[in-house]
Design a protein around this motif. Structure first.
Motif, PDB file in Angstrom:
ATOM      1  N   THR A  13       0.841  -1.189   0.000  1.00  0.00           N
ATOM      2  CA  THR A  13       0.000   0.000   0.000  1.00  0.00           C
ATOM      3  C   THR A  13       0.878   1.242   0.000  1.00  0.00           C
ATOM      4  O   THR A  13       2.057   1.182   0.342  1.00  0.00           O
ATOM      5  N   ILE A  14       0.292   2.348  -0.369  1.00  0.00           N
ATOM      6  CA  ILE A  14       0.997   3.634  -0.270  1.00  0.00           C
ATOM      7  C   ILE A  14       0.870   4.059   1.191  1.00  0.00           C
ATOM      8  O   ILE A  14      -0.247   4.253   1.683  1.00  0.00           O
ATOM      9  N   PRO A  15       1.965   4.168   1.911  1.00  0.00           N
ATOM     10  CA  PRO A  15       1.876   4.449   3.348  1.00  0.00           C
ATOM     11  C   PRO A  15       1.374   5.868   3.639  1.00  0.00           C
ATOM     12  O   PRO A  15       1.647   6.807   2.892  1.00  0.00           O
ATOM     13  N   SER A  16       0.664   5.997   4.744  1.00  0.00           N
ATOM     14  CA  SER A  16       0.172   7.311   5.151  1.00  0.00           C
ATOM     15  C   SER A  16       1.326   8.263   5.472  1.00  0.00           C
ATOM     16  O   SER A  16       1.165   9.481   5.393  1.00  0.00           O
ATOM     17  N   GLU A  17       2.490   7.718   5.765  1.00  0.00           N
ATOM     18  CA  GLU A  17       3.671   8.538   6.049  1.00  0.00           C
ATOM     19  C   GLU A  17       4.106   9.373   4.851  1.00  0.00           C
ATOM     20  O   GLU A  17       4.951  10.252   4.990  1.00  0.00           O
ATOM     21  N   ILE A  18       3.512   9.133   3.710  1.00  0.00           N
ATOM     22  CA  ILE A  18       3.837   9.944   2.541  1.00  0.00           C
ATOM     23  C   ILE A  18       3.590  11.422   2.841  1.00  0.00           C
ATOM     24  O   ILE A  18       4.232  12.297   2.284  1.00  0.00           O
ATOM     25  N   GLY A  19       2.686  11.705   3.748  1.00  0.00           N
ATOM     26  CA  GLY A  19       2.384  13.073   4.134  1.00  0.00           C
ATOM     27  C   GLY A  19       3.552  13.795   4.790  1.00  0.00           C
ATOM     28  O   GLY A  19       3.538  15.013   4.911  1.00  0.00           O
ATOM     29  N   ARG A  20       4.574  13.069   5.197  1.00  0.00           N
ATOM     30  CA  ARG A  20       5.760  13.673   5.824  1.00  0.00           C
ATOM     31  C   ARG A  20       6.777  14.178   4.802  1.00  0.00           C
ATOM     32  O   ARG A  20       7.734  14.847   5.158  1.00  0.00           O
ATOM     33  N   THR A  25       7.942  17.137  -4.914  1.00  0.00           N
ATOM     34  CA  THR A  25       7.220  17.838  -5.975  1.00  0.00           C
ATOM     35  C   THR A  25       6.618  16.881  -7.007  1.00  0.00           C
ATOM     36  O   THR A  25       5.631  17.217  -7.649  1.00  0.00           O
ATOM     37  N   LYS A  26       7.219  15.713  -7.189  1.00  0.00           N
ATOM     38  CA  LYS A  26       6.711  14.736  -8.164  1.00  0.00           C
ATOM     39  C   LYS A  26       6.616  13.367  -7.496  1.00  0.00           C
ATOM     40  O   LYS A  26       7.590  12.884  -6.931  1.00  0.00           O
ATOM     41  N   LEU A  27       5.436  12.764  -7.610  1.00  0.00           N
ATOM     42  CA  LEU A  27       5.211  11.417  -7.094  1.00  0.00           C
ATOM     43  C   LEU A  27       4.829  10.542  -8.272  1.00  0.00           C
ATOM     44  O   LEU A  27       3.762  10.706  -8.857  1.00  0.00           O
ATOM     45  N   ASN A  28       5.720   9.621  -8.654  1.00  0.00           N
ATOM     46  CA  ASN A  28       5.471   8.740  -9.794  1.00  0.00           C
ATOM     47  C   ASN A  28       5.615   7.299  -9.327  1.00  0.00           C
ATOM     48  O   ASN A  28       6.711   6.777  -9.176  1.00  0.00           O
ATOM     49  N   LEU A  29       4.467   6.654  -9.101  1.00  0.00           N
ATOM     50  CA  LEU A  29       4.418   5.252  -8.672  1.00  0.00           C
ATOM     51  C   LEU A  29       3.694   4.400  -9.711  1.00  0.00           C
ATOM     52  O   LEU A  29       3.192   3.334  -9.397  1.00  0.00           O
ATOM     53  N   ARG A  30       3.652   4.850 -10.955  1.00  0.00           N
ATOM     54  CA  ARG A  30       2.852   4.155 -11.972  1.00  0.00           C
ATOM     55  C   ARG A  30       3.407   2.778 -12.297  1.00  0.00           C
ATOM     56  O   ARG A  30       4.598   2.497 -12.133  1.00  0.00           O
ATOM     57  N   ARG A  35      -1.846  -1.506  -3.825  1.00  0.00           N
ATOM     58  CA  ARG A  35      -3.253  -1.818  -3.529  1.00  0.00           C
ATOM     59  C   ARG A  35      -3.736  -0.884  -2.434  1.00  0.00           C
ATOM     60  O   ARG A  35      -2.978  -0.097  -1.909  1.00  0.00           O
ATOM     61  N   GLY A  36      -5.007  -1.010  -2.094  1.00  0.00           N
ATOM     62  CA  GLY A  36      -5.574  -0.171  -1.049  1.00  0.00           C
ATOM     63  C   GLY A  36      -6.005   1.164  -1.618  1.00  0.00           C
ATOM     64  O   GLY A  36      -6.187   1.315  -2.820  1.00  0.00           O
ATOM     65  N   SER A  37      -6.145   2.124  -0.730  1.00  0.00           N
ATOM     66  CA  SER A  37      -6.635   3.426  -1.158  1.00  0.00           C
ATOM     67  C   SER A  37      -5.491   4.437  -1.233  1.00  0.00           C
ATOM     68  O   SER A  37      -4.404   4.200  -0.725  1.00  0.00           O
ATOM     69  N   GLY A  55      -1.954   2.583 -13.473  1.00  0.00           N
ATOM     70  CA  GLY A  55      -1.463   1.229 -13.657  1.00  0.00           C
ATOM     71  C   GLY A  55      -1.160   0.479 -12.376  1.00  0.00           C
ATOM     72  O   GLY A  55      -0.216  -0.298 -12.320  1.00  0.00           O
ATOM     73  N   ASN A  56      -1.950   0.693 -11.344  1.00  0.00           N
ATOM     74  CA  ASN A  56      -1.828  -0.053 -10.098  1.00  0.00           C
ATOM     75  C   ASN A  56      -3.152  -0.751  -9.821  1.00  0.00           C
ATOM     76  O   ASN A  56      -3.944  -0.946 -10.736  1.00  0.00           O
ATOM     77  N   ALA A  57      -3.403  -1.114  -8.593  1.00  0.00           N
ATOM     78  CA  ALA A  57      -4.674  -1.743  -8.212  1.00  0.00           C
ATOM     79  C   ALA A  57      -5.302  -0.964  -7.061  1.00  0.00           C
ATOM     80  O   ALA A  57      -5.886  -1.537  -6.148  1.00  0.00           O
ATOM     81  N   LEU A  58      -5.182   0.358  -7.100  1.00  0.00           N
ATOM     82  CA  LEU A  58      -5.727   1.202  -6.046  1.00  0.00           C
ATOM     83  C   LEU A  58      -7.247   1.201  -6.110  1.00  0.00           C
ATOM     84  O   LEU A  58      -7.828   1.152  -7.198  1.00  0.00           O
ATOM     85  N   GLU A  59      -7.872   1.267  -4.939  1.00  0.00           N
ATOM     86  CA  GLU A  59      -9.332   1.189  -4.843  1.00  0.00           C
ATOM     87  C   GLU A  59      -9.868   2.353  -4.027  1.00  0.00           C
ATOM     88  O   GLU A  59      -9.120   3.041  -3.345  1.00  0.00           O
ATOM     89  N   GLY A  60     -11.186   2.516  -4.080  1.00  0.00           N
ATOM     90  CA  GLY A  60     -11.838   3.536  -3.278  1.00  0.00           C
ATOM     91  C   GLY A  60     -11.916   4.858  -4.001  1.00  0.00           C
ATOM     92  O   GLY A  60     -11.612   4.964  -5.188  1.00  0.00           O
ATOM     93  N   PRO A  61     -12.299   5.895  -3.266  1.00  0.00           N
ATOM     94  CA  PRO A  61     -12.484   7.212  -3.890  1.00  0.00           C
ATOM     95  C   PRO A  61     -11.172   7.980  -4.027  1.00  0.00           C
ATOM     96  O   PRO A  61     -10.171   7.661  -3.391  1.00  0.00           O
TER      97      PRO A  61
END
Length: 192
Positions: A13-20, A25-30, A35-37, A55-61
């Motif tokens: 998953t993309i960790p919530s710590e990304i907020g730190r 300036t650029k986030l490229n995880l394509r 998974r997850g939100s 190109g991932n399997a992210l879900e939710g809004p």
């Protein structure tokens, strides 16, 4: 500063710590296997100009917190399992030029934002291009770093490529200045 991890078969998953990551300036995880939100904490990375999670399997809004990223110019989300509506806050981002997503996400976007959704000319009926001598109309739009100019032939070429991004404003310009709906001496566009 960019965090570029595209095409690496990363899982999790993309960790919530990304907020730190305040200077990001650029986030490229394509093209990985995330998974997850999309974590709401992404809205804390206020210097972001580009989010590319396609190109991932992210879900939710799509989190409304993305709407607080006032420097954001590009959001690429297609190729995931996202659902819901485009948050109102995202529609207010004044610098946003590109927003791509799948059909499982609904909602309108401002007409000047480029998207992958097709430019439907003449309500899907046949059309032909105005004669080349009449193709003096020039369409101008704000590009990433400058004003881009296109003539009708260039814009029509973009509508034929499903991977090309085009804004609703450009599509309206084509319909009003570049094509004549119905059959004519040339049949340049659908149906085929």
């Amino acid at each position: 500063q960019g965090f570029l991890l595209a095409n690496n078969n990363v899982t999790g998953t993309i960790p919530s710590e990304i907020g730190r990551l305040k200077k990001l300036t650029k986030l490229n995880l394509r093209n990985n296997n995330f998974r997850g939100s999309i974590p709401t904490e992404i809205g804390l990375v206020t210097l972001l100009t580009t989010i590319d999670l396609r190109g991932n399997a992210l879900e939710g809004p799509i989190p409304s917190e993305i709407g607080s990223l006032t420097n954001l110019r590009e959001i690429r989300l297609e190729g995931n399992k996202l659902t819901g509506t485009i948050p109102f806050q995202v529609k207010l981002l004044q610098r946003l030029a590109i927003l791509t997503f799948d059909d499982t996400v609904v909602g309108s976007i401002p007409k000047d934002i480029k998207t992958l959704h097709p430019c439907r000319l003449c309500n899907g009926q046949s059309y032909h291009m105005v004669p080349p001598a009449a193709d003096k109309e020039i369409y101008h739009e704000n590009g990433t770093f400058q004003i881009d100019s296109f003539n009708c032939a260039m814009l029509l070429e973009q509508t034929q490529d499903p991977d090309q991004l085009i804004s609703a404003n450009a599509c309206e310009f084509i319909g009003g200045n570049c094509v004549v709906c119905g059959s004519g001496p040339f049949q340049d566009g659908p149906p085929s």
